[in-house]
Motif scaffolding. Structure first.
Motif, PDB file in Angstrom:
ATOM      1  N   GLU A 108      53.101  97.733  65.606  1.00 14.59           N
ATOM      2  CA  GLU A 108      51.675  97.901  65.841  1.00 14.59           C
ATOM      3  C   GLU A 108      51.120  99.040  64.988  1.00 14.59           C
ATOM      4  O   GLU A 108      49.989  98.955  64.489  1.00 14.59           O
ATOM      5  CB  GLU A 108      51.408  98.174  67.326  1.00 14.59           C
ATOM      6  CG  GLU A 108      51.613  96.958  68.213  1.00 14.59           C
ATOM      7  CD  GLU A 108      51.137  97.213  69.632  1.00 14.59           C
ATOM      8  OE1 GLU A 108      50.753  98.363  69.939  1.00 14.59           O
ATOM      9  OE2 GLU A 108      51.153  96.263  70.437  1.00 14.59           O
ATOM     10  N   ARG A 109      51.891 100.105  64.811  1.00 11.32           N
ATOM     11  CA  ARG A 109      51.464 101.203  63.938  1.00 11.32           C
ATOM     12  C   ARG A 109      51.250 100.699  62.519  1.00 11.32           C
ATOM     13  O   ARG A 109      50.246 101.005  61.872  1.00 11.32           O
ATOM     14  CB  ARG A 109      52.502 102.334  63.943  1.00 11.32           C
ATOM     15  CG  ARG A 109      52.545 103.135  65.215  1.00 11.32           C
ATOM     16  CD  ARG A 109      53.202 104.479  64.979  1.00 11.32           C
ATOM     17  NE  ARG A 109      54.587 104.351  64.564  1.00 11.32           N
ATOM     18  CZ  ARG A 109      55.625 104.353  65.385  1.00 11.32           C
ATOM     19  NH1 ARG A 109      55.420 104.455  66.698  1.00 11.32           N
ATOM     20  NH2 ARG A 109      56.852 104.255  64.928  1.00 11.32           N
ATOM     21  N   MET A 110      52.214  99.934  62.040  1.00 12.91           N
ATOM     22  CA  MET A 110      52.123  99.401  60.686  1.00 12.91           C
ATOM     23  C   MET A 110      50.918  98.470  60.536  1.00 12.91           C
ATOM     24  O   MET A 110      50.160  98.549  59.564  1.00 12.91           O
ATOM     25  CB  MET A 110      53.407  98.647  60.344  1.00 12.91           C
ATOM     26  CG  MET A 110      53.462  98.104  58.937  1.00 12.91           C
ATOM     27  SD  MET A 110      54.070  99.305  57.767  1.00 12.91           S
ATOM     28  CE  MET A 110      55.781  99.425  58.267  1.00 12.91           C
ATOM     29  N   ALA A 111      50.724  97.593  61.517  1.00 16.46           N
ATOM     30  CA  ALA A 111      49.629  96.628  61.439  1.00 16.46           C
ATOM     31  C   ALA A 111      48.272  97.325  61.509  1.00 16.46           C
ATOM     32  O   ALA A 111      47.329  96.945  60.802  1.00 16.46           O
ATOM     33  CB  ALA A 111      49.766  95.609  62.569  1.00 16.46           C
ATOM     34  N   ALA A 112      48.156  98.347  62.371  1.00 12.36           N
ATOM     35  CA  ALA A 112      46.884  99.063  62.488  1.00 12.36           C
ATOM     36  C   ALA A 112      46.558  99.824  61.209  1.00 12.36           C
ATOM     37  O   ALA A 112      45.411  99.827  60.741  1.00 12.36           O
ATOM     38  CB  ALA A 112      46.938 100.018  63.679  1.00 12.36           C
ATOM     39  N   LEU A 113      47.559 100.478  60.619  1.00 17.11           N
ATOM     40  CA  LEU A 113      47.327 101.185  59.360  1.00 17.11           C
ATOM     41  C   LEU A 113      46.961 100.212  58.248  1.00 17.11           C
ATOM     42  O   LEU A 113      46.137 100.524  57.382  1.00 17.11           O
ATOM     43  CB  LEU A 113      48.578 101.986  58.978  1.00 17.11           C
ATOM     44  CG  LEU A 113      48.895 103.206  59.838  1.00 17.11           C
ATOM     45  CD1 LEU A 113      50.231 103.825  59.433  1.00 17.11           C
ATOM     46  CD2 LEU A 113      47.789 104.250  59.720  1.00 17.11           C
ATOM     47  N   GLN A 114      47.560  99.034  58.269  1.00 16.64           N
ATOM     48  CA  GLN A 114      47.228  98.024  57.267  1.00 16.64           C
ATOM     49  C   GLN A 114      45.767  97.611  57.378  1.00 16.64           C
ATOM     50  O   GLN A 114      45.052  97.509  56.368  1.00 16.64           O
ATOM     51  CB  GLN A 114      48.138  96.809  57.444  1.00 16.64           C
ATOM     52  CG  GLN A 114      47.858  95.676  56.470  1.00 16.64           C
ATOM     53  CD  GLN A 114      48.820  94.518  56.643  1.00 16.64           C
ATOM     54  OE1 GLN A 114      49.757  94.588  57.430  1.00 16.64           O
ATOM     55  NE2 GLN A 114      48.589  93.445  55.920  1.00 16.64           N
TER      56      GLN A 114
ATOM     57  N   THR B  26      54.020 106.369  55.455  1.00 18.06           N
ATOM     58  CA  THR B  26      54.021 104.921  55.665  1.00 18.06           C
ATOM     59  C   THR B  26      53.502 104.188  54.436  1.00 18.06           C
ATOM     60  O   THR B  26      54.079 103.188  53.993  1.00 18.06           O
ATOM     61  CB  THR B  26      53.159 104.566  56.888  1.00 18.06           C
ATOM     62  OG1 THR B  26      53.696 105.200  58.052  1.00 18.06           O
ATOM     63  CG2 THR B  26      53.129 103.059  57.104  1.00 18.06           C
ATOM     64  N   PHE B  27      52.419 104.681  53.859  1.00 16.42           N
ATOM     65  CA  PHE B  27      51.848 104.022  52.682  1.00 16.42           C
ATOM     66  C   PHE B  27      52.717 104.211  51.441  1.00 16.42           C
ATOM     67  O   PHE B  27      52.745 103.341  50.568  1.00 16.42           O
ATOM     68  CB  PHE B  27      50.438 104.542  52.426  1.00 16.42           C
ATOM     69  CG  PHE B  27      49.430 104.090  53.445  1.00 16.42           C
ATOM     70  CD1 PHE B  27      49.389 102.772  53.865  1.00 16.42           C
ATOM     71  CD2 PHE B  27      48.517 104.977  53.985  1.00 16.42           C
ATOM     72  CE1 PHE B  27      48.468 102.335  54.806  1.00 16.42           C
ATOM     73  CE2 PHE B  27      47.585 104.563  54.924  1.00 16.42           C
ATOM     74  CZ  PHE B  27      47.563 103.237  55.339  1.00 16.42           C
TER      75      PHE B  27
ATOM     76  N   ALA C  58      40.867 107.637  63.039  1.00 16.67           N
ATOM     77  CA  ALA C  58      41.431 106.300  63.266  1.00 16.67           C
ATOM     78  C   ALA C  58      42.852 106.204  62.709  1.00 16.67           C
ATOM     79  O   ALA C  58      43.732 105.605  63.341  1.00 16.67           O
ATOM     80  CB  ALA C  58      40.535 105.245  62.626  1.00 16.67           C
ATOM     81  N   LEU C  59      43.089 106.789  61.548  1.00 19.32           N
ATOM     82  CA  LEU C  59      44.436 106.765  60.969  1.00 19.32           C
ATOM     83  C   LEU C  59      45.429 107.511  61.857  1.00 19.32           C
ATOM     84  O   LEU C  59      46.567 107.050  62.065  1.00 19.32           O
ATOM     85  CB  LEU C  59      44.413 107.394  59.572  1.00 19.32           C
ATOM     86  CG  LEU C  59      43.721 106.587  58.470  1.00 19.32           C
ATOM     87  CD1 LEU C  59      43.539 107.432  57.220  1.00 19.32           C
ATOM     88  CD2 LEU C  59      44.516 105.328  58.134  1.00 19.32           C
TER      89      LEU C  59
END
Length: 358
Positions: A144-150, A219-220, A132-133
């Motif tokens: 969207e990448r940022m929001a999904a990882l969040q 990202t994290f 999923a990550l």
């Protein structure tokens, strides 16, 4: 389907971004008192310290990162290895419960931190979350990448979340001093890849898959403030599901005969009340002070051990004020509500609601 915090998060991931998350395997093993041992021990068995902003964090990680913060300008920190002879002696002392980090060199301590994360019986990012990550990292839109990882970070078990949040916040501070230590967020993500997101098989060792793993960690490291923070539109979605009027009306109509009830309770409850309580380690140190900015919308194992702390379940705007869910309409005052309702339509909410009935 049981209406819970994690199910609503999975619902948003599936509808808005097309990302499905595997169910985590429950660890049915009993807790074993490992004494003072630090390396190769499950997080549940380690001595942990409660820190209000993060939760319960392993004492070794807190002490090691605190020492490295004083020497954060060391060139090649986490990249240059320490002395194998000195590290072996340090490990033996730490496993016996002896305090030995205060006089240790920064390269040796940095190597011990990597070994600590790498030798955990289970990775800090559970294997069920890896696909999923990586799928989230392949989304075309950066927001969207940022929001999904969040959202995916909100699904982590509480013990893993507290440890990772503390580590990413520390690595962010290291990356901010990259002009001195020459360790950028990309360098740190590459170094910690085998420790936090190790490839489980040879297929995942391809160059493209490894690059995706590095980008997830990067990202994290660069944005630790989004880690584990539940966006407001997800909380609104949960409140919406918990107070569905058609469901209430349906039960009123059928209430003339025998009684009907949902398997999932229709009343909201704080996250700390919906999870079993966990006994803290024997050497746990409590702190009565909380953050001065008020409660944060984060998941923390500390709530289970410290029930007097105010629950985190409050509505809070997401970190990026410009973020809009994919299904939301720009400029609408009820954009977050529109995103939830459109998501219901796309998953044929009527059929899903019917399956909730006994």
């Amino acid at each position: 389907m049981k209406i819970s915090e994690s199910n609503v998060i999975r619902f948003h991931l599936q509808v808005l971004y097309g990302i499905s998350v595997k169910k985590f395997k429950r660890n049915k093993g009993r807790w074993i008192n490992s004494g003072a041992k630090v390396f190769g021990v499950p997080l549940d068995n380690l001595a942990r310290r409660y820190i209000p902003e993060y939760g319960l964090v392993p004492c070794f990680l807190v002490d090691a990162c605190s020492l490295l913060l004083d020497r954060i300008g060391t060139v090649g920190l986490f990249r240059k290895p320490g002395s194998l002879t000195r590290i072996k002696v340090l490990r033996a002392k730490l496993n016996r419960g002896e305090e030995s980090l205060s006089t240790a060199l920064p390269y040796d301590v940095a190597t011990l931190v990597k070994q600590f994360c790498r030798e955990l019986p289970e990775p800090l990012f559970p294997l069920e979350l890896h696909d999923a990550l990586l799928n989230a990292q392949t989304l075309p839109d950066p927001k969207e990448r940022m929001a999904a990882l969040q959202l995916l970070s909100c699904l982590l078990p509480a013990r893993n979340f507290s440890c990772l949040l503390y580590l990413f916040d520390f690595l962010h501070k290291v990356a901010q001093r990259c002009s001195d230590n020459l360790m950028t967020s990309s360098n740190l993500a590459t170094v910690f890849l085998p420790c936090l997101l190790p490839p489980p098989n040879k297929v995942e060792m391809s160059e493209g898959r490894l690059e995706l793993r590095v980008l997830v960690l990067r990202t994290f490291v660069e944005h630790p403030h989004i880690f584990g923070v539940i966006p407001k539109h997800v909380i609104d979605g949960m409140d919406f599901l918990m107070n569905i009027h058609p469901l209430k009306d349906a039960f009123k109509k059928k209430g003339n005969g025998k009684r009907h009830s949902l398997k999932a309770p229709m009343k909201t409850s704080s996250w700390s009340q919906s999870k079993p309580k966990v006994r803290p380690a024997a050497s746990l140190q409590t702190q009565s002070s909380t953050s001065g900015d008020g409660p944060k919308l984060r998941r923390s194992l500390g709530l289970m051990s410290f029930p007097n702390i105010q629950p985190f379940r409050i509505c809070m705007p997401i970190a990026d004020p410009g973020f809009r869910p994919a299904a939301a309409l720009a400029g609408s005052k009820n954009a977050h509500k529109i995103s939830v309702l459109s998501a219901m339509d796309r998953l044929q909410f009527t059929n899903w609601r019917r399956r909730s009935l006994p």
